[in-house]
Design an enzyme around this catalytic site. Structure first.
Site, PDB file in Angstrom:
ATOM      1  N   GLY A 198     -10.082  -5.376  74.127  1.00  0.00           N
ATOM      2  CA  GLY A 198     -10.673  -6.462  73.347  1.00  0.00           C
ATOM      3  C   GLY A 198      -9.582  -7.174  72.580  1.00  0.00           C
ATOM      4  N   GLN A 255      -6.059 -12.222  65.904  1.00  0.00           N
ATOM      5  CA  GLN A 255      -4.931 -11.384  66.335  1.00  0.00           C
ATOM      6  C   GLN A 255      -3.835 -12.194  67.015  1.00  0.00           C
ATOM      7  OE1 GLN A 255      -7.687  -8.341  68.343  1.00  0.00           O
ATOM      8  NE2 GLN A 255      -6.013  -7.076  67.556  1.00  0.00           N
ATOM      9  N   CYS A 290      -6.077  -0.252  67.832  1.00  0.00           N
ATOM     10  CA  CYS A 290      -6.094  -1.710  67.712  1.00  0.00           C
ATOM     11  C   CYS A 290      -4.697  -2.233  68.019  1.00  0.00           C
ATOM     12  CB  CYS A 290      -6.503  -2.090  66.289  1.00  0.00           C
ATOM     13  SG  CYS A 290      -6.538  -3.866  66.004  1.00  0.00           S
ATOM     14  N   LEU A 291      -4.631  -3.308  68.794  1.00  0.00           N
ATOM     15  CA  LEU A 291      -3.330  -3.887  69.136  1.00  0.00           C
ATOM     16  C   LEU A 291      -2.591  -4.352  67.886  1.00  0.00           C
ATOM     17  CD1 LEU A 291      -4.350  -5.946  72.293  1.00  0.00           C
ATOM     18  CD2 LEU A 291      -3.154  -3.741  72.227  1.00  0.00           C
ATOM     19  N   HIS A 297     -15.877  -3.563  66.788  1.00  0.00           N
ATOM     20  CA  HIS A 297     -14.477  -3.582  66.359  1.00  0.00           C
ATOM     21  C   HIS A 297     -13.940  -5.024  66.328  1.00  0.00           C
ATOM     22  CE1 HIS A 297     -10.197  -1.929  66.532  1.00  0.00           C
ATOM     23  NE2 HIS A 297     -10.039  -3.213  66.821  1.00  0.00           N
ATOM     24  N   GLU A 298     -14.206  -5.770  67.399  1.00  0.00           N
ATOM     25  CA  GLU A 298     -13.709  -7.152  67.475  1.00  0.00           C
ATOM     26  C   GLU A 298     -14.403  -8.053  66.449  1.00  0.00           C
ATOM     27  OE1 GLU A 298     -11.032  -7.529  69.021  1.00  0.00           O
ATOM     28  OE2 GLU A 298     -11.192  -5.617  70.054  1.00  0.00           O
ATOM     29  N   HIS A 319     -12.868  -8.088  63.120  1.00  0.00           N
ATOM     30  CA  HIS A 319     -11.669  -8.933  62.996  1.00  0.00           C
ATOM     31  C   HIS A 319     -12.038 -10.346  62.509  1.00  0.00           C
ATOM     32  CE1 HIS A 319      -8.378  -6.474  64.430  1.00  0.00           C
ATOM     33  NE2 HIS A 319      -8.997  -6.161  65.558  1.00  0.00           N
TER      34      HIS A 319
HETATM   35 NI    NI Z   1      -8.455  -4.605  66.854  1.00  0.00          NI
END
Ligand code: NI
Length: 183
Positions: free
Chosen positions: A45, A50, A98-99, A140-141, A144
């Site tokens: 995702g 991000q 998470c990236l 999760h996304e 953000h």
């Molecule tokens: Ni993330």
């Protein structure tokens, strides 16, 4: 184009993102680039903040979980202006990463299933119930878009244990195999 990923400590990750409409410039190209960026960094995702954009848009591809979770089959989607309007009382513990928070993986409690409405890449409306990995990735996304990262959801004790590591990360001490930036 592969975008660099903004890392923990970047102010963009703490912003409340704005809704968009179909006049948003070059949206098709942006979505394509977000998928490319997500795949290049082996994520499931990726949310617009991000990559430095404060808009309510994220992309997901949960198909790597197909083998363990049949609900993840073909779960490759674009979410624009999503709204989670119902959450199950039942919460489940699942392991997240998470990236934007490289090198940290933690178990997080979240509702097991959700109901969400959103627009797809063609601005068509959808209303869906999600459970399993799809529900997890989407929650999760979605976080953000409101300026939250998954470590905010940890217990006080886990947060305390991670404080030094996260503090160092916010100051630029991290390593990851993809292009990243921080500001
Ligand atoms: Ni993330």
């Amino acid at each position: 184009m592969i975008y660099p990923i903004y890392i923990y400590g970047s102010s963009i990750l703490r912003k409340e993102c704005k809704e968009i409409d179909a006049t948003y410039p070059e949206l098709g190209k942006l979505i394509e680039d977000m998928f490319a960026t997500m795949y290049a960094s082996e994520g499931v995702g990726l949310a617009a903040p991000q990559i430095g954009k404060d808009i309510r848009l994220f992309v997901v591809d949960g198909t790597p979980f197909e083998d363990v979770d049949p609900t993840a089959k073909d779960f490759k989607k674009v979410f624009i202006n999503p709204e989670i309007y119902e959450e199950s009382e039942e919460e489940v513990l699942m392991n997240e990463g998470c990236l934007s928070v490289p090198g940290i993986h933690e178990d997080v409690y979240r509702p097991e299933s959700i109901r969400i409405n959103y627009l797809d890449e063609n601005f068509e409306e959808h209303d869906e119930e999600l459970t399993g990995w799809p529900a997890r990735i989407v929650q999760h996304e979605y976080d953000h878009l409101d300026g939250f990262v998954f470590t905010d959801r940890l217990s006080t004790i886990r947060k305390t244990l991670l404080r030094n590591k996260l503090g160092a990360m916010a100051k630029g001490k991290y390593s990851c195999a993809y292009r990243a930036k921080q500001k």
